[in-house]
Design an enzyme around this catalytic site. Structure first.
Site, PDB file in Angstrom:
ATOM      1  CG  ASP A   8      -1.003   1.016   1.340  1.00 42.81           C
ATOM      2  OD1 ASP A   8      -2.494   1.909   0.305  1.00 42.81           O
ATOM      3  OD2 ASP A   8      -1.600   1.613   2.391  1.00 42.81           O
ATOM      4  CE1 TYR A  10      -0.856   9.229  -1.583  1.00 38.20           C
ATOM      5  CE2 TYR A  10      -2.393   7.553  -2.570  1.00 38.20           C
ATOM      6  CZ  TYR A  10      -1.536   8.813  -2.963  1.00 38.20           C
ATOM      7  OH  TYR A  10      -1.544   9.076  -4.052  1.00 38.20           O
ATOM      8  NE  ARG A  39      -5.424   7.960   5.296  1.00 37.63           N
ATOM      9  CZ  ARG A  39      -4.740   7.491   4.827  1.00 37.63           C
ATOM     10  NH1 ARG A  39      -5.290   7.711   3.032  1.00 37.63           N
ATOM     11  NH2 ARG A  39      -4.378   6.583   4.934  1.00 37.63           N
ATOM     12  CG  ASN A 115      -7.909   3.379  -2.430  1.00 37.70           C
ATOM     13  OD1 ASN A 115      -8.008   2.138  -2.888  1.00 37.70           O
ATOM     14  ND2 ASN A 115      -8.501   2.803  -0.840  1.00 37.70           N
TER      15      ASN A 115
END
Lengths: 221, 221
Positions: A8, A10, A39, A115
């Protein structure tokens, strides 16, 4: 056993809260508040839009989340400030141990699985020199859905050509850890903020405080 | 034009933050903190489990969210306390204007459409006397998915036999408003906490501070 690794981005490789200083420059005194809510809403919107079947890319979601955040905090939505804060997402700080840890994982295939759409992740990867350590950069944008939908995790299996149980997925985000484990990956949780595990019915295979610690655990296993 | 009305339950008809007093009894000084995080995690888990394809009912999700909340706040997960707090979910306070407002909406068909499973919503509806004003109580549990998945909103169309655009869906939750509007309902947002609209690409048709105000707007339209 572990033939490849998907990371991942972030929160895991890049510190999403490193935008706080920029937020504080643009909205003095509100940096921490903006950074936290921004966030949270970014994640909520990614989940809700996927559930609603109303995908837009992560850059769009991130800007929507920022606009909501400013409104909830009662701050003016100045277009120049919004542009400056969005630009800070292309300059997130990489966690200090990341490059050294990449070497520890050896010659295995490595990819980012994020994402973020490529337009927002690739400049970051290039700027921080991480591109030299990665075989590919895979984005949820390719399937038009966000994590924790299995189709997103499947991208790593398809692109790396490695069975899910032989793929180590690494994330600092407890919800992402749960999604990846439910999908069937071997999962390493970087518990960077010392949080309890999410109560989503699955647990990570490895838990470490940072990426170097995780590499040591995996090599020692 | 409006032939029937579907109401969200938690936050809309019943105050989810009314558990705060009970939380504070069990964990003195931590009531507000528990109540806020518990609600946030309850929603997150409903979204994430639906995305992951790992449905469990809302009672289960609510207890998982409570256990996580206690762990994050560093509070002991005493089983007796957890049982007491879960029981408080069956005794949420109904907002004071709800019964009067039901009459204002006239003879139209009315239903609750909730994430809650029937085991947790029906006792609440009966205890507060709301059952006398409703034609049915519809639960996401019937489709094994949570909002904002369209299949959940479709339950109201199917059970009430009214086309989506002639159904008024009422929720205080901005994310639920967005999901319902994306589905195609006429939507009334009870903005009970004076929040900005969620930036999810759709807007409510009506916005009111409480259910009586909404009934007046709909009758005046």
């Amino acid at each position: 056993m572990i033939e490849g690794i998907a990371f991942d981005a972030y929160g895991t490789l890049y510190d999403v809260y490193s935008v706080e200083r920029k937020c504080d420059e643009e909205y003095p005194g509100s940096g921490a508040g903006i950074s936290r809510l921004w966030r949270q809403k970014q994640l909520e919107y990614s989940w809700l839009r996927t559930l609603m079947g109303r995908y837009v890319d992560f850059w769009h979601v991130t800007e929507d989340a920022l606009r909501y955040t400013l409104a909830e905090l009662g701050l003016p939505a100045d277009e120049g400030k919004i542009e400056a804060l969005m630009a800070s997402y292309l300059e997130l700080e990489m966690y200090p141990e990341v490059i050294e840890a990449m070497a520890r994982f050896g010659a295995r295939k490595k990819a980012i699985l994020t994402n973020g759409n490529l337009r927002m992740i690739e400049p970051l990867v290039t700027r921080t020199g991480l591109d030299e350590h990665l075989d590919s950069c895979l984005s949820a944008d390719e399937v038009g859905l966000f994590k924790t939908r299995p189709e997103v995790y499947q991208l790593a299996v398809d692109h790396l050509g490695i069975a899910r149980e032989h793929l180590l997925f690494v994330s600092s985000n407890g919800w992402d850890v749960a999604g990846a484990k439910a999908f069937g990956f071997t999962v390493g949780w970087l518990n960077r903020r010392n949080l309890p595990p999410e109560e989503l019915g699955v647990r990570a295979d490895y838990v470490a405080g940072n990426l170097l610690e995780l590499a040591e655990q995996v090599e020692g296993a």
